[in-house]
Design an enzyme around this catalytic site. Sequence first.
Site, PDB file in Angstrom:
ATOM      1  N   LYS A 191      59.331  13.780  71.704  1.00  0.00           N
ATOM      2  CA  LYS A 191      59.898  14.125  73.291  1.00  0.00           C
ATOM      3  C   LYS A 191      59.987  15.806  73.283  1.00  0.00           C
ATOM      4  O   LYS A 191      60.667  16.429  72.477  1.00  0.00           O
ATOM      5  CB  LYS A 191      61.248  13.835  73.613  1.00  0.00           C
ATOM      6  CG  LYS A 191      61.336  14.005  75.246  1.00  0.00           C
ATOM      7  CD  LYS A 191      62.793  13.631  75.366  1.00  0.00           C
ATOM      8  CE  LYS A 191      63.536  15.262  75.306  1.00  0.00           C
ATOM      9  NZ  LYS A 191      63.077  16.244  76.158  1.00  0.00           N
ATOM     10  N   GLU A 265      68.032  20.492  62.846  1.00  0.00           N
ATOM     11  CA  GLU A 265      67.670  21.745  62.625  1.00  0.00           C
ATOM     12  C   GLU A 265      68.504  22.278  63.865  1.00  0.00           C
ATOM     13  O   GLU A 265      67.968  22.229  65.160  1.00  0.00           O
ATOM     14  CB  GLU A 265      66.258  22.207  62.604  1.00  0.00           C
ATOM     15  CG  GLU A 265      65.390  21.586  61.502  1.00  0.00           C
ATOM     16  CD  GLU A 265      65.557  22.306  60.095  1.00  0.00           C
ATOM     17  OE1 GLU A 265      66.151  23.372  60.237  1.00  0.00           O
ATOM     18  OE2 GLU A 265      65.098  22.059  59.319  1.00  0.00           O
ATOM     19  N   CYS A 299      66.028  30.494  66.470  1.00  0.00           N
ATOM     20  CA  CYS A 299      67.321  29.906  65.916  1.00  0.00           C
ATOM     21  C   CYS A 299      67.613  30.889  64.797  1.00  0.00           C
ATOM     22  O   CYS A 299      68.940  30.879  64.391  1.00  0.00           O
ATOM     23  CB  CYS A 299      67.072  28.426  65.607  1.00  0.00           C
ATOM     24  SG  CYS A 299      65.617  28.137  64.488  1.00  0.00           S
ATOM     25  N   GLU A 393      75.877  31.714  69.712  1.00  0.00           N
ATOM     26  CA  GLU A 393      74.536  31.747  69.565  1.00  0.00           C
ATOM     27  C   GLU A 393      74.135  31.965  70.780  1.00  0.00           C
ATOM     28  O   GLU A 393      74.293  31.421  71.955  1.00  0.00           O
ATOM     29  CB  GLU A 393      73.807  30.499  69.018  1.00  0.00           C
ATOM     30  CG  GLU A 393      72.276  30.539  69.076  1.00  0.00           C
ATOM     31  CD  GLU A 393      71.673  29.267  68.701  1.00  0.00           C
ATOM     32  OE1 GLU A 393      71.920  28.260  69.084  1.00  0.00           O
ATOM     33  OE2 GLU A 393      70.602  29.586  67.926  1.00  0.00           O
TER      34      GLU A 393
HETATM   35  P1  NAI Z   1      69.173  21.256  73.924  1.00  0.00           P
HETATM   36  O1  NAI Z   1      69.655  21.091  72.420  1.00  0.00           O
HETATM   37  O2  NAI Z   1      70.104  20.658  74.789  1.00  0.00           O
HETATM   38  O3  NAI Z   1      67.594  20.820  74.055  1.00  0.00           O
HETATM   39  C1  NAI Z   1      66.710  20.725  73.013  1.00  0.00           C
HETATM   40  C2  NAI Z   1      66.156  19.361  72.919  1.00  0.00           C
HETATM   41  O4  NAI Z   1      66.977  18.057  73.093  1.00  0.00           O
HETATM   42  C3  NAI Z   1      65.262  19.322  74.425  1.00  0.00           C
HETATM   43  O5  NAI Z   1      64.008  18.321  74.112  1.00  0.00           O
HETATM   44  C4  NAI Z   1      66.450  18.301  75.208  1.00  0.00           C
HETATM   45  O6  NAI Z   1      65.796  17.368  76.231  1.00  0.00           O
HETATM   46  C5  NAI Z   1      66.988  17.349  74.121  1.00  0.00           C
HETATM   47  N1  NAI Z   1      68.277  16.586  74.298  1.00  0.00           N
HETATM   48  C6  NAI Z   1      69.270  17.147  75.056  1.00  0.00           C
HETATM   49  N2  NAI Z   1      70.257  16.251  75.192  1.00  0.00           N
HETATM   50  C7  NAI Z   1      69.674  15.181  74.218  1.00  0.00           C
HETATM   51  C8  NAI Z   1      70.588  14.064  73.991  1.00  0.00           C
HETATM   52  N3  NAI Z   1      71.744  13.839  74.144  1.00  0.00           N
HETATM   53  N4  NAI Z   1      69.681  13.439  72.907  1.00  0.00           N
HETATM   54  C9  NAI Z   1      68.574  13.649  72.371  1.00  0.00           C
HETATM   55  N5  NAI Z   1      67.838  14.680  73.030  1.00  0.00           N
HETATM   56  C10 NAI Z   1      68.570  15.509  73.670  1.00  0.00           C
HETATM   57  O7  NAI Z   1      68.981  22.827  74.080  1.00  0.00           O
HETATM   58  P2  NAI Z   1      69.072  23.555  75.540  1.00  0.00           P
HETATM   59  O8  NAI Z   1      69.992  23.063  76.448  1.00  0.00           O
HETATM   60  O9  NAI Z   1      67.519  23.529  75.772  1.00  0.00           O
HETATM   61  O10 NAI Z   1      69.738  25.027  75.154  1.00  0.00           O
HETATM   62  C11 NAI Z   1      71.013  25.184  75.127  1.00  0.00           C
HETATM   63  C12 NAI Z   1      71.289  26.165  74.010  1.00  0.00           C
HETATM   64  O11 NAI Z   1      70.929  25.673  72.738  1.00  0.00           O
HETATM   65  C13 NAI Z   1      70.515  27.501  74.017  1.00  0.00           C
HETATM   66  O12 NAI Z   1      70.964  28.444  74.699  1.00  0.00           O
HETATM   67  C14 NAI Z   1      70.559  27.655  72.556  1.00  0.00           C
HETATM   68  O13 NAI Z   1      71.797  28.445  72.049  1.00  0.00           O
HETATM   69  C15 NAI Z   1      70.477  26.479  71.671  1.00  0.00           C
HETATM   70  N6  NAI Z   1      69.158  25.958  71.344  1.00  0.00           N
HETATM   71  C16 NAI Z   1      69.004  26.124  70.073  1.00  0.00           C
HETATM   72  C17 NAI Z   1      67.802  25.960  69.313  1.00  0.00           C
HETATM   73  C18 NAI Z   1      67.423  25.992  68.121  1.00  0.00           C
HETATM   74  O14 NAI Z   1      66.381  25.840  67.656  1.00  0.00           O
HETATM   75  N7  NAI Z   1      68.617  26.362  67.139  1.00  0.00           N
HETATM   76  C19 NAI Z   1      66.613  25.415  70.363  1.00  0.00           C
HETATM   77  C20 NAI Z   1      67.085  25.356  71.751  1.00  0.00           C
HETATM   78  C21 NAI Z   1      68.315  25.699  72.347  1.00  0.00           C
END
Ligand code: NAI
Length: 781
Positions: A191, A265, A299, A393
Site C-alpha cells: 500500500k 523503519e 527520515c 521529527e
Molecule cells: P504515517 O506514518 O501516517 O504514514 C505512512 C504510511 O502509513 C502511509 O501509507 C499511511 O497510509 C499508512 N498508515 C497510516 N496509518 C496506518 C495504520 N494505522 N496502519 C497501517 N498503515 C497506516 O505518516 P504521515 O501521517 O504521512 O506523516 C506524519 C509524520 O510522520 C511526518 O510529519 C513525519 O514526521 C513522519 N513520517 C516519517 C516517515 C519516515 O520515513 N520516518 C515517513 C512519513 C512520515
Amino acid sequence: MTRITDILSTMDYGPAPEDSSIVRDWLQRHEAGFGHFIDGAFTAAADTFAVTEPATGQQIARVSQGSAEDVDAAVKAARRAQGPWAALPGHDRARHLYALARHVQQHARFLAVLETIDNGKPIRESRDIDIPLVARHFYHHAGWAELIADEFPGQRPHGVCGQVIPWNFPLLMLAWKVAPALAAGNTVVLKPAEYTPLTALAFAEIAREAGLPKGVLNIVTGDGATGAALTGHPGVDKVAFTGSTEVGRLIRRQTAGSGKALTLELGGKSPFIVFADADLDAAVEGVVDSIWFNQGEVCCAGSRILVAESVAARFTDLLKRRMAKLTVGDPLDKNTDLGAIVHPVQLARIRALVEQGRAEGARIHQGTAPEGCFYPPTLATGVEPASTLASEEIFGPVATLTAFRTPADAVALANNSRYGLAASVWSENISLATDIAAKVKAGVVWINSANLFDAGAGFGGYRESGFGREGGREGMAACLTLPTPVAQTPEETPPAPDASPAESLPPAAVDRTAKLYIGGKQARPDSGYSCAVAGGLAPLGNRKDIRNAVEAARAATGWGGQTGHNRAQVLYYLAENLSARAAEFEGRLRSFGQSATAAKAEVGTAIRRIFWYAAQADKFDGAVHSTKSAHVTLAMNEPVGVMGIACPNAFPLLGFVSLVLPAIAMGNRVVAVPSQIHPLAATDLYQVIDTSDLPGGVINIVTGARDALAKVLAEHDDVDGLWYFGTAAGGRMVEEASVGNLKQTWCEDGAARNWAGAEGQGRTFLTRATQVKNIWIPYGE
Ligand code: NAI
C-alpha cells in the site's frame, strides 16, 4: 571594469523546466481514476479520492480507497501466487527481477517526472537519485535471488508480505520493500501512501509489461484504514512498514501475538556533527545534502547540527550564506534545489513546529520560498536540547544548530534523542571520526558524507527508529525465515507461585532459600517472599527487583566494549567452572525427576554450548561492503544493549545457557528470568559465575512468576531487547507491552525447540543478539 567573477556571482539562471507532457498524457488517459492492481490486473476505480500535485495544488488523478474486501482479494491473490513463485529456481526469479530493473531504466525519465509531479521533489533528485537507486535495488536483489540457496541454506520465504510505505521516496521505498521480498520468494501486497500513489501504480503497469507472474505483486491504494486492513490481515505473514513512529507503534500493537514477522523503519532526529578540524566547506555541502535534500522530508535527515564551539560562528555564517542561495520552487525546473512540500497538511505541520520553536526562544534564519506549498530552508539557533525543534521529527527543511565543547559533549548531545536512525560525522581526523561513529547510537553513520544509500548496505535504526534492516545481507535475511519449531504440546506455565513469607518457614528451609543475583551479588528479593519449587525455595522477584537488575545491567557498560577475545576467555572460564561442578548440576536436574542419562546429557550439552559461544565471541563478525565509489561501508555487529530473557520451563539449565550465552558472547548485558518451574538449576550457577571473572551486572537473574516479570521487562524503557520463550499468551503480552520504546522482541513457545538438538544453538541466536551499524568511510579515490 566588470570582472568574470562578478558576472559569475551575480548571474541568474533562466528556468529550465523538464518536459512533462508524456506524464500529463498518461494521467489524462487515466482520467476516469485508477483501480487497484490485484492478481495481475487493474480493478475498476471505485470510491476514489483526489491526488494533487503539491507544486500547483491541482488534482492530477483520482485513485481508489482500498476497502477490506480489496485488501482481502489482494492477499488471496498473493497467497495463490506464492507457492509457484517460491518454487521457481532462484535463477528464474532473478530473471524476473532483472527484467524489472531493465524496464525501470527504460522508463526512467517517465518515472522521474511522475515522481516529481506527485511528490513535489526536484527533478534533479528524482532523476539522479531516486530512480537510479530503484533500478540498482532490483539489479542487486536479482543477484540475491540467484544466490539464495547457497547464501541462505535451509531458509525459506515468509509467504505473503504486507508492506506499507510513506510518501517521501514513493518509488524508492517500494523498491526497498518489493525487491528483497520477491527475491526471497515471497509475494507482496503493497500500500503506497495516500499522497503519492502514482509511481506505485505506474510500476504495476511496468511489472505487467515485464511479465511478472500475476499475483506476485499487488498494489492496493488508500489511506491509513487501508493500511491497517493490510497489516492486520490474518493472511499476511510478514509486515514491513516505513513511516511515523506513532503508526509504527499502532502496528506493533496490532500484530502482537499474531505470529507475523515485523520490521519497522520509523522516524529520526539525526545528528550532524562538525568538529573544528572538519573541511567546513564540504560540511556545508553535507548539510545541503542532508537536511535540505528532498525538502527535509527524509527520515535520516541530519536535522540536528552539532558544531564545535570554536568554529560555530564561522560555520553558521557559511550555512546562512549557502542557504540564501538555495532555489526553492518549481520541482520540474532542473535548477531547483528544494521543491514543494508534499501536502498542505505537512506544510502546516512544519509551520506550526517552527512557530512553536520561535515561541520557545529559538532564533529562526530562513532562505526564501515562493507562495504556495513551499517552505524555505531554515536554520534554528539558540535551541535547548530538550526544545521542540531539537527533539521532534519535523520532516521539513528545518535544522537546529547547537555548539558543543568536547567530543564527549558531542556524543552526549547526539545520543540525547529517543531515535537512533543515522548520524553524520565531519572531521579530517579519522581516529576522532571513527571513535564518534562507534559511540553514536545510530544504525547508519556517514563519515564526511551524508545521506548515501546503496542496495548493498543495510539501513535501519536503533531505539524508537524501529528495528530490522533493509538492504544488503541483513535486509535479505529479514525476508527469509528458518522453519520455526512447532510445539507438540504448547508450553503451559503454572499459575504464579504462591508466596510464602521467608520468616514463616522453618529455619532449615530459610537457609536453603536461593537468592536473586543482581550486579554480581546475591540479593534478597524486595518482597521478602519465597516460593516452594522443586528442590527447595526460590525468591519471588517483583517489579523492584527487575528494576534493580536492569540498573545493574545498564551500569555494566564495559562488557560490550571489551574485545571478543576477552569475552571469549571469560566464557571459557565459565565453561570450565561448570565442568568442574558437572556432578552437582546433574544431581540438581535429577532432583527434578530427570533420569541420570538425561541429566548428564543436559549438563554436557550446556558445557559444550558455552564453549561454542565462547568460540564465536571473536568470530561472529560484521562485513565490509563495496558500495559507492570512494567509500567502504563497514557493517559492524553491535550488541543490542540490555536484554531481558525469559527462559523456557523445560531444560532448566540448557534453556538458560542456550539463550543467555549467545547474548553475553556478543557483548549484551542480561536480566534473565529462569524456568519458573525449575529455577534452582539457574540459581546454582551463581557460584560458577562468581568464579569466572564475569563483571558484575553482565548476567542478572530474577526468579519468580515468569510472565509478570517479563511484562515488567517489556515495559521497561532501559531494556533494549527481549527474548521470551514461554506461552503463546505470554508472547502476545510481551509484544504488546514492548511498544513503549519499540524494543526488539523474539517470542516463541518455550516447548517448541528441542534445546538439546541443533535448533538450540547457532548463528540465529547470534544474529538476534546483535544489530548492524553501517558506517560509511571515505576510501580510495
Ligand atoms: P504515517 O506514518 O501516517 O504514514 C505512512 C504510511 O502509513 C502511509 O501509507 C499511511 O497510509 C499508512 N498508515 C497510516 N496509518 C496506518 C495504520 N494505522 N496502519 C497501517 N498503515 C497506516 O505518516 P504521515 O501521517 O504521512 O506523516 C506524519 C509524520 O510522520 C511526518 O510529519 C513525519 O514526521 C513522519 N513520517 C516519517 C516517515 C519516515 O520515513 N520516518 C515517513 C512519513 C512520515
